[in-house]
Write an enzyme that holds these catalytic residues in place. Structure first.
Site, PDB file in Angstrom:
ATOM      1  N   LYS A 161       0.297  -1.449  -0.121  1.00 44.26           N
ATOM      2  CA  LYS A 161       0.025  -0.047   0.404  1.00 44.26           C
ATOM      3  C   LYS A 161       1.167   1.193  -0.041  1.00 44.26           C
ATOM      4  CE  LYS A 161      -4.305  -1.774   2.327  1.00 44.26           C
ATOM      5  NZ  LYS A 161      -4.990  -2.021   3.658  1.00 44.26           N
TER       6      LYS A 161
ATOM      7  N   TYR B  79     -12.694  -2.048  -3.327  1.00 40.55           N
ATOM      8  CA  TYR B  79     -12.962  -2.581  -1.806  1.00 40.55           C
ATOM      9  C   TYR B  79     -14.292  -2.345  -1.803  1.00 40.55           C
ATOM     10  CZ  TYR B  79      -7.822  -2.301   0.157  1.00 40.55           C
ATOM     11  OH  TYR B  79      -6.904  -2.620   0.801  1.00 40.55           O
TER      12      TYR B  79
ATOM     13  N   GLU C 223      -9.071 -10.499  -7.936  1.00 43.67           N
ATOM     14  CA  GLU C 223      -8.589  -9.952  -7.614  1.00 43.67           C
ATOM     15  C   GLU C 223      -7.368  -9.954  -8.163  1.00 43.67           C
ATOM     16  OE1 GLU C 223      -9.416  -9.138  -2.671  1.00 43.67           O
ATOM     17  OE2 GLU C 223      -7.619  -9.690  -3.079  1.00 43.67           O
TER      18      GLU C 223
ATOM     19  N   HIS D  87      -2.294  -5.559   1.468  1.00 43.40           N
ATOM     20  CA  HIS D  87      -3.732  -6.412   1.434  1.00 43.40           C
ATOM     21  C   HIS D  87      -3.549  -7.586   1.198  1.00 43.40           C
ATOM     22  CE1 HIS D  87      -7.219  -7.029   0.120  1.00 43.40           C
ATOM     23  NE2 HIS D  87      -6.521  -7.672  -0.725  1.00 43.40           N
TER      24      HIS D  87
ATOM     25  N   ASN E  58      -1.799   0.487   6.766  1.00 47.35           N
ATOM     26  CA  ASN E  58      -1.648  -0.849   7.481  1.00 47.35           C
ATOM     27  C   ASN E  58      -0.855  -2.072   5.978  1.00 47.35           C
ATOM     28  OD1 ASN E  58      -3.334  -1.501   5.839  1.00 47.35           O
ATOM     29  ND2 ASN E  58      -4.652  -2.693   7.166  1.00 47.35           N
TER      30      ASN E  58
HETATM   31  O1  CDP Z   1      -7.199  -5.889   5.013  1.00 46.87           O
HETATM   32  P1  CDP Z   1      -7.446  -6.863   5.450  1.00 46.87           P
HETATM   33  O2  CDP Z   1      -8.556  -7.855   5.437  1.00 46.87           O
HETATM   34  O3  CDP Z   1      -6.837  -7.345   7.418  1.00 46.87           O
HETATM   35  O4  CDP Z   1      -8.679  -5.217   6.792  1.00 46.87           O
HETATM   36  P2  CDP Z   1      -9.950  -5.423   6.085  1.00 46.87           P
HETATM   37  O5  CDP Z   1     -11.413  -5.344   7.331  1.00 46.87           O
HETATM   38  O6  CDP Z   1     -10.846  -6.238   4.515  1.00 46.87           O
HETATM   39  O7  CDP Z   1     -10.072  -3.671   5.471  1.00 46.87           O
HETATM   40  C1  CDP Z   1      -9.581  -4.360   5.081  1.00 46.87           C
HETATM   41  C2  CDP Z   1      -8.599  -2.518   4.656  1.00 46.87           C
HETATM   42  O8  CDP Z   1     -10.129  -1.525   5.546  1.00 46.87           O
HETATM   43  C3  CDP Z   1      -7.832  -2.598   5.916  1.00 46.87           C
HETATM   44  O9  CDP Z   1      -6.482  -2.850   5.456  1.00 46.87           O
HETATM   45  C4  CDP Z   1      -7.600  -1.024   6.414  1.00 46.87           C
HETATM   46  O10 CDP Z   1      -6.862  -0.908   5.308  1.00 46.87           O
HETATM   47  C5  CDP Z   1      -9.100  -0.163   6.048  1.00 46.87           C
HETATM   48  N1  CDP Z   1      -9.638  -0.822   7.667  1.00 46.87           N
HETATM   49  C6  CDP Z   1      -9.885   0.463   7.843  1.00 46.87           C
HETATM   50  O11 CDP Z   1      -9.565   1.541   8.196  1.00 46.87           O
HETATM   51  N2  CDP Z   1     -10.330   0.613   9.188  1.00 46.87           N
HETATM   52  C7  CDP Z   1     -11.212  -0.198   9.701  1.00 46.87           C
HETATM   53  N3  CDP Z   1     -11.674  -0.147  10.932  1.00 46.87           N
HETATM   54  C8  CDP Z   1     -10.888  -1.358   8.803  1.00 46.87           C
HETATM   55  C9  CDP Z   1     -10.214  -1.224   7.804  1.00 46.87           C
HETATM   56 MG    MG Z   2      -9.815  -7.693   3.653  1.00 44.97          MG
END
Ligand code: CDP
Ligand code: MG
Length: 140
Positions: A11, A51, A128, A117, A114
């Protein structure tokens, strides 16, 4: 155990800090092989579609703006149980919860920014990969 492919994004927070090589090293140390890789800057439309599953979440707008803010590195990773292995190497979404030595524990700046992805299931991995790579880019 089957050889699998999964989709990864390094990212903008990580590309900005020149962490691409350090992140790829963690994939390789875990037995994941980079079989396709390119540096791109996503459009807003691409980020919103990619997303889309999160479109109703309060962080959606901020997430899409972040993902298009600077270039990213999109990759296909291959290995035994690559989808689960990649999620393990990534660590928990919130770096505060991520296990020591994971990418997010070592590099992530916040729950939003973070660093990586990774696909969460075989269906999303296939979708994807196809969203960002053509068949010709995936030979071998
Ligand atoms: O990336 P991952 O699959 O671990 O998490 P997700 O629940 O699929 O969320 C996608 C992305 O949304 C995360 O990697 C974060 O960059 C963002 N996110 C956020 O900004 N705030 C949150 N409370 C949860 C996710
Ligand atoms: Mg995810």
């Amino acid at each position: 155990m089957a050889l699998e492919r999964t989709f990864s994004i390094i990212k903008p927070d990580a590309t900005r800090r020149n962490l691409t090589g350090k992140i790829v090293a963690k994939f390789e140390e875990a037995g994941l092989r980079v079989v396709a890789s390119k540096r791109i800057q996503m459009t807003l439309a691409q980020a919103q579609v990619f997303y889309g599953v999160h479109s109703e979440r309060p962080f959606f707008g901020e997430l899409c703006d972040f993902m298009i803010s600077e270039p990213v590195v999109v990759q296909v990773l291959e290995g035994e149980s690559a989808i689960a292995k990649n999620r393990e190497v990534m660590g928990a979404t919130n770096p505060a919860d991520a296990a020591a030595g994971t990418i997010r524990a070592d590099f992530a700046e916040s729950v939003g920014e973070n660093s990586v992805h990774g696909s969460d299931a075989p269906e999303t991995a296939a979708e994807e990969i196809a969203f960002f790579f053509s068949g010709l880019e995936l030979v071998g």
